[in-house]
Write a protein that holds these residues in place. Structure first.
Motif, PDB file in Angstrom:
ATOM      1  N   LEU A  71       0.805  -1.231   0.000  1.00 17.80           N
ATOM      2  CA  LEU A  71       0.000   0.000   0.000  1.00 17.80           C
ATOM      3  C   LEU A  71       0.836   1.280   0.000  1.00 17.80           C
ATOM      4  O   LEU A  71       0.299   2.375   0.207  1.00 17.80           O
ATOM      5  N   LYS A  72       2.120   1.172  -0.283  1.00 20.05           N
ATOM      6  CA  LYS A  72       2.999   2.351  -0.183  1.00 20.05           C
ATOM      7  C   LYS A  72       2.659   3.416  -1.216  1.00 20.05           C
ATOM      8  O   LYS A  72       2.623   4.613  -0.901  1.00 20.05           O
ATOM      9  N   VAL A  73       2.431   2.998  -2.446  1.00 24.30           N
ATOM     10  CA  VAL A  73       2.133   3.990  -3.486  1.00 24.30           C
ATOM     11  C   VAL A  73       0.751   4.603  -3.254  1.00 24.30           C
ATOM     12  O   VAL A  73       0.560   5.813  -3.409  1.00 24.30           O
ATOM     13  N   SER A  74      -0.204   3.787  -2.862  1.00 20.77           N
ATOM     14  CA  SER A  74      -1.546   4.295  -2.582  1.00 20.77           C
ATOM     15  C   SER A  74      -1.512   5.352  -1.481  1.00 20.77           C
ATOM     16  O   SER A  74      -2.195   6.380  -1.561  1.00 20.77           O
ATOM     17  N   LYS A  75      -0.709   5.120  -0.467  1.00 19.07           N
ATOM     18  CA  LYS A  75      -0.569   6.112   0.613  1.00 19.07           C
ATOM     19  C   LYS A  75       0.210   7.336   0.141  1.00 19.07           C
ATOM     20  O   LYS A  75      -0.132   8.469   0.481  1.00 19.07           O
ATOM     21  N   LEU A  76       1.268   7.112  -0.630  1.00 14.65           N
ATOM     22  CA  LEU A  76       2.094   8.208  -1.117  1.00 14.65           C
ATOM     23  C   LEU A  76       1.265   9.211  -1.911  1.00 14.65           C
ATOM     24  O   LEU A  76       1.500  10.416  -1.838  1.00 14.65           O
ATOM     25  N   TYR A  77       0.287   8.702  -2.660  1.00 15.34           N
ATOM     26  CA  TYR A  77      -0.567   9.558  -3.475  1.00 15.34           C
ATOM     27  C   TYR A  77      -1.861   9.965  -2.764  1.00 15.34           C
ATOM     28  O   TYR A  77      -2.759  10.517  -3.388  1.00 15.34           O
ATOM     29  N   GLY A  78      -1.935   9.694  -1.470  1.00 12.23           N
ATOM     30  CA  GLY A  78      -3.079  10.146  -0.687  1.00 12.23           C
ATOM     31  C   GLY A  78      -4.368   9.415  -0.970  1.00 12.23           C
ATOM     32  O   GLY A  78      -5.451   9.891  -0.622  1.00 12.23           O
ATOM     33  N   MET A  79      -4.264   8.230  -1.585  1.00 14.57           N
ATOM     34  CA  MET A  79      -5.479   7.482  -1.908  1.00 14.57           C
ATOM     35  C   MET A  79      -5.947   6.619  -0.746  1.00 14.57           C
ATOM     36  O   MET A  79      -7.104   6.196  -0.706  1.00 14.57           O
ATOM     37  N   LEU A  80      -5.038   6.321   0.174  1.00 15.29           N
ATOM     38  CA  LEU A  80      -5.363   5.616   1.407  1.00 15.29           C
ATOM     39  C   LEU A  80      -4.726   6.361   2.576  1.00 15.29           C
ATOM     40  O   LEU A  80      -3.642   6.949   2.425  1.00 15.29           O
ATOM     41  N   PRO A  81      -5.358   6.324   3.743  1.00 16.88           N
ATOM     42  CA  PRO A  81      -4.772   6.996   4.906  1.00 16.88           C
ATOM     43  C   PRO A  81      -3.574   6.222   5.446  1.00 16.88           C
ATOM     44  O   PRO A  81      -3.415   5.022   5.182  1.00 16.88           O
ATOM     45  N   ALA A  82      -2.746   6.903   6.201  1.00 20.41           N
ATOM     46  CA  ALA A  82      -1.561   6.269   6.792  1.00 20.41           C
ATOM     47  C   ALA A  82      -1.934   5.112   7.706  1.00 20.41           C
ATOM     48  O   ALA A  82      -1.138   4.193   7.929  1.00 20.41           O
ATOM     49  N   GLY A 120      -6.229  -9.491   2.932  1.00 18.33           N
ATOM     50  CA  GLY A 120      -7.377  -9.414   3.818  1.00 18.33           C
ATOM     51  C   GLY A 120      -8.241  -8.183   3.617  1.00 18.33           C
ATOM     52  O   GLY A 120      -9.333  -8.093   4.189  1.00 18.33           O
ATOM     53  N   ARG A 121      -7.775  -7.241   2.817  1.00 18.22           N
ATOM     54  CA  ARG A 121      -8.558  -6.036   2.547  1.00 18.22           C
ATOM     55  C   ARG A 121      -9.479  -6.275   1.353  1.00 18.22           C
ATOM     56  O   ARG A 121      -9.107  -6.938   0.385  1.00 18.22           O
ATOM     57  N   THR A 122     -10.667  -5.719   1.408  1.00 18.71           N
ATOM     58  CA  THR A 122     -11.628  -5.860   0.316  1.00 18.71           C
ATOM     59  C   THR A 122     -11.588  -4.626  -0.578  1.00 18.71           C
ATOM     60  O   THR A 122     -10.989  -3.598  -0.235  1.00 18.71           O
ATOM     61  N   ALA A 123     -12.265  -4.719  -1.709  1.00 12.41           N
ATOM     62  CA  ALA A 123     -12.371  -3.550  -2.589  1.00 12.41           C
ATOM     63  C   ALA A 123     -13.034  -2.390  -1.868  1.00 12.41           C
ATOM     64  O   ALA A 123     -12.664  -1.235  -2.057  1.00 12.41           O
ATOM     65  N   ALA A 124     -14.020  -2.706  -1.027  1.00 12.02           N
ATOM     66  CA  ALA A 124     -14.692  -1.640  -0.268  1.00 12.02           C
ATOM     67  C   ALA A 124     -13.722  -0.954   0.690  1.00 12.02           C
ATOM     68  O   ALA A 124     -13.786   0.265   0.898  1.00 12.02           O
ATOM     69  N   ASP A 125     -12.801  -1.726   1.282  1.00 10.67           N
ATOM     70  CA  ASP A 125     -11.792  -1.127   2.158  1.00 10.67           C
ATOM     71  C   ASP A 125     -10.912  -0.142   1.393  1.00 10.67           C
ATOM     72  O   ASP A 125     -10.408   0.822   1.961  1.00 10.67           O
ATOM     73  N   ASN A 126     -10.713  -0.443   0.101  1.00  8.21           N
ATOM     74  CA  ASN A 126      -9.785   0.342  -0.727  1.00  8.21           C
ATOM     75  C   ASN A 126     -10.516   1.229  -1.735  1.00  8.21           C
ATOM     76  O   ASN A 126      -9.925   1.654  -2.723  1.00  8.21           O
ATOM     77  N   GLN A 127     -11.768   1.539  -1.487  1.00  6.89           N
ATOM     78  CA  GLN A 127     -12.582   2.187  -2.520  1.00  6.89           C
ATOM     79  C   GLN A 127     -12.067   3.553  -2.957  1.00  6.89           C
ATOM     80  O   GLN A 127     -12.385   4.027  -4.059  1.00  6.89           O
ATOM     81  N   THR A 128     -11.225   4.185  -2.143  1.00  9.67           N
ATOM     82  CA  THR A 128     -10.656   5.479  -2.538  1.00  9.67           C
ATOM     83  C   THR A 128      -9.497   5.334  -3.518  1.00  9.67           C
ATOM     84  O   THR A 128      -8.985   6.335  -4.030  1.00  9.67           O
ATOM     85  N   VAL A 129      -9.070   4.094  -3.779  1.00  8.93           N
ATOM     86  CA  VAL A 129      -7.991   3.865  -4.750  1.00  8.93           C
ATOM     87  C   VAL A 129      -8.617   3.720  -6.135  1.00  8.93           C
ATOM     88  O   VAL A 129      -8.534   2.691  -6.795  1.00  8.93           O
ATOM     89  N   ARG A 130      -9.298   4.767  -6.569  1.00  3.39           N
ATOM     90  CA  ARG A 130      -9.907   4.820  -7.909  1.00  3.39           C
ATOM     91  C   ARG A 130      -9.734   6.242  -8.444  1.00  3.39           C
ATOM     92  O   ARG A 130     -10.679   7.018  -8.544  1.00  3.39           O
TER      93      ARG A 130
END
Length: 217
Positions: A101-112, A120-130
């Protein structure tokens, strides 16, 4: 979220085409980085195939494409078979694996606080990565668009925006609502009428002193 005008964060990552450093991979090209919350998701499957089909259009504009999904690269390779089967287009650009999840966090798409693994994470958990990021040859972010999981992205619109960005980066112009290549553009507000006479000797149509339409050659 990364802001327009900000330098796109550089990173190293494994992709389906080998390990890359983003800025080095981009070189002197424009780039589109578009992200996905999970492999084997329905809307993203259609998006990745659509993008593959449009690659010649992006290439004509000197635009490189790179995708990202939070799952590992090996998972992307399996998913690619489904994408080709469903859409008729094989993925013909690198796909970043982001299992930590490093790039997703680097670009602010997921919180720290999102943790350090995609397991173990679902698409719903990661829904901001769109998100779609358009990056210029100067490595600055020119466009950032975030989409909900239930709405497929319109890549014709991404091409239209790139056409506008490339036009307005080369000439002192802006583009009006619903502009498309071949339509009249607007002389930038920073250009005086005296300057405009030199830059646009063909003349212009002033709807208002601040709204000057001009034919683009």
């Amino acid at each position: 979220m990364i802001q327009i005008g900000q330098t796109a964060p550089d990173f190293e990552a494994d992709t389906t085409e080998g390990r890359i450093r983003f800025h080095e991979w981009l070189g002197d090209s424009w780039g589109v980085l578009f992200s996905h919350p999970k492999d084997y998701t329905p809307v993203c499957t259609t998006e990745l195939g659509t993008m593959a089909g449009l690659m010649p259009e992006f290439a004509k504009r000197n635009v490189k494409i790179i995708g990202l999904s939070v799952d590992p690269v090996d998972s992307h390779k399996g998913w690619s078979k489904d994408i080709e089967e469903v859409t008729g287009h094989a993925v013909n650009y690198p796909m970043i694996g982001d299992p930590d999840l490093k790039v997703s966090k680097l670009y602010g798409m997921l919180p720290a606080t999102a943790g350090e693994t995609s397991q173990g994470r679902t698409a719903a958990d990661n829904q901001t990565v769109r998100t779609v990021f358009v990056v210029g040859p100067d490595k600055q972010v020119k466009l950032a668009l975030a989409y909900p999981m239930t709405t497929g992205r319109n890549f014709d619109e991404i091409l239209r925006v790139i056409d506008s960005l490339q036009l307005t980066s080369a000439k002192k112009l802006a583009t009006p609502a619903n502009w498309k290549p071949g339509d009249k553009a607007i002389i930038a507000g920073s250009v005086s009428d005296e300057q405009a006479k030199t830059l646009f000797p063909q003349g212009w149509d002033a709807k208002k002193p601040y709204l000057r339409y001009v034919e683009v050659k």
